[in-house]
Design a protein around this motif. Sequence first.
Motif, PDB file in Angstrom:
ATOM      1  N   ARG A   1     -11.275  -6.254  -0.336  1.00  0.00           N
ATOM      2  CA  ARG A   1     -10.184  -6.887   0.350  1.00  0.00           C
ATOM      3  C   ARG A   1     -10.036  -9.067  -0.330  1.00  0.00           C
ATOM      4  O   ARG A   1      -9.449  -9.244  -0.705  1.00  0.00           O
ATOM      5  CB  ARG A   1     -10.350  -6.722   2.001  1.00  0.00           C
ATOM      6  CG  ARG A   1      -9.126  -8.819   2.450  1.00  0.00           C
ATOM      7  CD  ARG A   1      -9.718  -8.871   3.995  1.00  0.00           C
ATOM      8  NE  ARG A   1     -11.169  -8.765   4.369  1.00  0.00           N
ATOM      9  CZ  ARG A   1     -11.416  -9.138   5.874  1.00  0.00           C
ATOM     10  NH1 ARG A   1     -10.882  -8.328   6.665  1.00  0.00           N
ATOM     11  NH2 ARG A   1     -12.929  -9.458   6.056  1.00  0.00           N
TER      12      ARG A   1
ATOM     13  N   SER B   1      -6.534   1.533  -5.960  1.00  0.00           N
ATOM     14  CA  SER B   1      -6.139   1.423  -4.665  1.00  0.00           C
ATOM     15  C   SER B   1      -6.907   1.337  -3.898  1.00  0.00           C
ATOM     16  O   SER B   1      -6.043   0.047  -3.242  1.00  0.00           O
ATOM     17  CB  SER B   1      -5.357   2.453  -4.887  1.00  0.00           C
ATOM     18  OG  SER B   1      -3.967   2.579  -3.284  1.00  0.00           O
TER      19      SER B   1
ATOM     20  N   ALA C   1      -8.091  -3.839  -2.046  1.00  0.00           N
ATOM     21  CA  ALA C   1      -7.567  -3.848  -0.529  1.00  0.00           C
ATOM     22  C   ALA C   1      -7.440  -5.267   0.325  1.00  0.00           C
ATOM     23  O   ALA C   1      -7.787  -4.914   0.759  1.00  0.00           O
ATOM     24  CB  ALA C   1      -7.977  -2.825  -0.053  1.00  0.00           C
TER      25      ALA C   1
ATOM     26  N   PRO D   1      -4.883  -5.787   2.894  1.00  0.00           N
ATOM     27  CA  PRO D   1      -3.569  -5.896   3.420  1.00  0.00           C
ATOM     28  C   PRO D   1      -2.710  -6.066   4.332  1.00  0.00           C
ATOM     29  O   PRO D   1      -2.837  -7.559   3.998  1.00  0.00           O
ATOM     30  CB  PRO D   1      -4.579  -5.338   5.127  1.00  0.00           C
ATOM     31  CG  PRO D   1      -5.742  -4.836   4.935  1.00  0.00           C
ATOM     32  CD  PRO D   1      -6.114  -6.272   3.828  1.00  0.00           C
TER      33      PRO D   1
ATOM     34  N   LYS E   1      -6.623  -0.562   7.866  1.00  0.00           N
ATOM     35  CA  LYS E   1      -5.960   0.453   7.059  1.00  0.00           C
ATOM     36  C   LYS E   1      -7.176   1.646   7.050  1.00  0.00           C
ATOM     37  O   LYS E   1      -7.001   2.315   6.106  1.00  0.00           O
ATOM     38  CB  LYS E   1      -6.144  -0.611   6.143  1.00  0.00           C
ATOM     39  CG  LYS E   1      -5.203  -0.222   4.653  1.00  0.00           C
ATOM     40  CD  LYS E   1      -4.724  -1.734   3.467  1.00  0.00           C
ATOM     41  CE  LYS E   1      -4.538  -0.990   2.181  1.00  0.00           C
ATOM     42  NZ  LYS E   1      -4.634  -1.843   1.411  1.00  0.00           N
TER      43      LYS E   1
ATOM     44  N   ARG F   1      -0.407   3.383   0.710  1.00  0.00           N
ATOM     45  CA  ARG F   1      -0.907   2.408   0.974  1.00  0.00           C
ATOM     46  C   ARG F   1      -0.264   1.487   0.336  1.00  0.00           C
ATOM     47  O   ARG F   1      -0.977  -0.338   1.119  1.00  0.00           O
ATOM     48  CB  ARG F   1      -2.430   3.027  -0.421  1.00  0.00           C
ATOM     49  CG  ARG F   1      -3.503   3.558   0.563  1.00  0.00           C
ATOM     50  CD  ARG F   1      -4.374   4.221  -0.640  1.00  0.00           C
ATOM     51  NE  ARG F   1      -5.825   5.309  -0.838  1.00  0.00           N
ATOM     52  CZ  ARG F   1      -6.205   5.511  -1.531  1.00  0.00           C
ATOM     53  NH1 ARG F   1      -5.693   5.778  -2.575  1.00  0.00           N
ATOM     54  NH2 ARG F   1      -7.470   6.108  -0.984  1.00  0.00           N
ATOM     55  N   LYS F   2       0.610   1.797  -0.302  1.00  0.00           N
ATOM     56  CA  LYS F   2       0.826   0.598  -0.904  1.00  0.00           C
ATOM     57  C   LYS F   2       2.127  -0.117   0.185  1.00  0.00           C
ATOM     58  O   LYS F   2       2.191  -1.132  -0.519  1.00  0.00           O
ATOM     59  CB  LYS F   2       2.797   1.608  -2.190  1.00  0.00           C
ATOM     60  CG  LYS F   2       1.654   2.018  -3.358  1.00  0.00           C
ATOM     61  CD  LYS F   2       3.391   1.572  -4.020  1.00  0.00           C
ATOM     62  CE  LYS F   2       3.420   3.710  -4.320  1.00  0.00           C
ATOM     63  NZ  LYS F   2       3.879   4.149  -5.253  1.00  0.00           N
TER      64      LYS F   2
ATOM     65  N   SER G   1       0.186  -2.689   1.862  1.00  0.00           N
ATOM     66  CA  SER G   1      -0.763  -3.157   1.113  1.00  0.00           C
ATOM     67  C   SER G   1      -0.118  -4.772   0.714  1.00  0.00           C
ATOM     68  O   SER G   1       1.477  -4.952   0.950  1.00  0.00           O
ATOM     69  CB  SER G   1      -1.354  -2.961  -0.120  1.00  0.00           C
ATOM     70  OG  SER G   1      -1.625  -4.224  -0.991  1.00  0.00           O
TER      71      SER G   1
ATOM     72  N   LYS H   1      -0.589  -4.478  -3.513  1.00  0.00           N
ATOM     73  CA  LYS H   1       0.203  -3.367  -4.455  1.00  0.00           C
ATOM     74  C   LYS H   1       1.812  -2.891  -4.637  1.00  0.00           C
ATOM     75  O   LYS H   1       2.560  -4.012  -4.164  1.00  0.00           O
ATOM     76  CB  LYS H   1      -1.353  -1.549  -4.482  1.00  0.00           C
ATOM     77  CG  LYS H   1      -2.716  -2.026  -3.985  1.00  0.00           C
ATOM     78  CD  LYS H   1      -3.045  -0.358  -3.832  1.00  0.00           C
ATOM     79  CE  LYS H   1      -3.489  -0.596  -2.588  1.00  0.00           C
ATOM     80  NZ  LYS H   1      -4.028  -1.448  -1.745  1.00  0.00           N
TER      81      LYS H   1
ATOM     82  N   SER I   1      -1.695   2.562  -7.187  1.00  0.00           N
ATOM     83  CA  SER I   1      -0.964   2.292  -6.201  1.00  0.00           C
ATOM     84  C   SER I   1       0.194   0.810  -6.867  1.00  0.00           C
ATOM     85  O   SER I   1       0.713   0.912  -5.533  1.00  0.00           O
ATOM     86  CB  SER I   1      -1.410   2.056  -5.007  1.00  0.00           C
ATOM     87  OG  SER I   1      -1.789   2.831  -4.537  1.00  0.00           O
TER      88      SER I   1
END
Length: 424
Positions: A96, A124, A128, A130, A139, A160-161, A164, A167, A198
Motif C-alpha cells: 500500500r 495487482s 495495492a 485501496p 480489500k 481489484r481494478k 483501487s 490500477k 490490473s
Amino acid sequence: MSDDFRTLLRAMFDAAVAAASPTVCLPPYLAKIAPPKGRTIVVGAGKAAASMAAAVEAHWQGPLEGLVVTRYEHGAPTKHIEVIEASHPVPDAAGREAAKRILQKVQGLSQDDLVLALISGGGSALMALPAEGVTLEEKQAVNKALLKSGANISEMNCVRKHLSAIKGGRLARAAAPARVVALMISDVPNDDLSVIASGPTVPDPTTREDALAVIAKYKIDAPAAVLAHLQKSGCETPKPGDAIFENVQNILVATPQGSLDAAAAVAKSAGFTPCILGDLEGESRDVALVHAGIAKQIALHGQPFAPPVAIISGGETTVTVRGKGRGGRDAEFLLGLTLALEGFGGVSAIACDTDGIDGSEDNAGAIMTADSFERAKQAGVDLKTFFANNDAYTAFEKLGDLVVTKPTRTNVNDFRAILVPKRA
C-alpha cells in the motif's frame, strides 16, 4: 530412462524461464525509446519488477530515478531505482505504501518528462492502494475470498481494478501530461494488456457492474464498504478512447507463447515432436484430465502426432480450495495428471510456475515420472487422499519430486510439459 526424461523436462522449464528474463527481453525495447528532454521517472510493480529495474539501469542512456515494488525475496540490486518488497498474493501495508509513493512520483510532471512503467504479473496484489472509502483490511478480505473461489485472473483483476486508486488506467491518468511507456511481461491468457497487473497504464473495458457480478457469481462475502463503493459511479475506471491515453504506449516485451516456443525447441532437439496447446484456463484438476486424455490418444493411436511427443501448455489454471492441505495450482494439476494416468506407463511430466513459486509455497512445482504412482504405492502414500485434501505439495514432497528453484524474478505464468515416448 526416467532420469533422462526428468533432465529433459527440467531443461524445458529452464528454457521457458530464460526466454522471459528481463536481462534478455528488455534491452532491445529500451534501445528504441527516445530519452526525454526532462526527467525519466521509473515506476513499476510485479514479480519481475526488480530485475526489470536492474536491466533498465544497465542499458538506459541518461539520468533516471524511481521506485518499483516486488514480492518478498524477489528483489535485485539497483543504484538509482528504489526497490520495495511487499506481500503476494494477499496485499499488505508495504504494498500500500509503495503504491502511494509511486502515485506521488508521477504527479506534477510535464510533457517533457517520461514515465517508464515496468509491469509484470503479480503487480495487482503488490501495488495495492485501496480506493477512498475502502480499507486495506477490507480489500485483503475480498482478495483472499477470490483466491479461494476458483475465479480466473480476469475476474479477480476486474474486482481489484474497481477497488483501487492506481490500477485500471489510473496510474496513466495521474502521470498525464507526461509521456508514459509501459514495458510489460505478460502472465495472462491472450496477453490482455488490461489484465496484466490490473492494467495500471491501460484503458479498462470492464465496469463496476462487472465487478459486482463477479462478487455475486462466486458468492463472495464482501464487506459493506466494498459493496457501497462499487455502487458509486465515481468508482469507474478510465475507458478506451479517454484522452489521457493519447500519450501512453504499452509494449509487450515477453509473453507466455515466447516461453512455450523456447521449451518446444529444447524438446525438438531431443527428438520429441512439440505439441503446443497454448494458454489454458480452468480448474487444475479438470485441465489435468484433458491433458491425460491427449497423452493417451498420442500413445495409443498416434493422434494428433505419432510419439515421441512433448505436450506443452501454459496459462493460469485455478483451484477451488475445499481441503486444508498445501499446494499451488501446478502441483494440483500434476497430482491430478498422475491419478488420471494410473496404470498407463511411460509418461513423464512437469508443472511449474515460471516465477519459481507455486501459489504460496517454496516450490516452483513438481515432476511426475513414469513410476510416480507405483513409488507412491510402495511408500504408503495415498495420492487420492492427498488430492481430495488439496495437498499436492505434501504428496510430491514425500516422493522427492518437488521442483525448487527459488524466485526466478520473472513471470509468464504456468508451464506444463508432458513427454509421451514411443511405447515398447
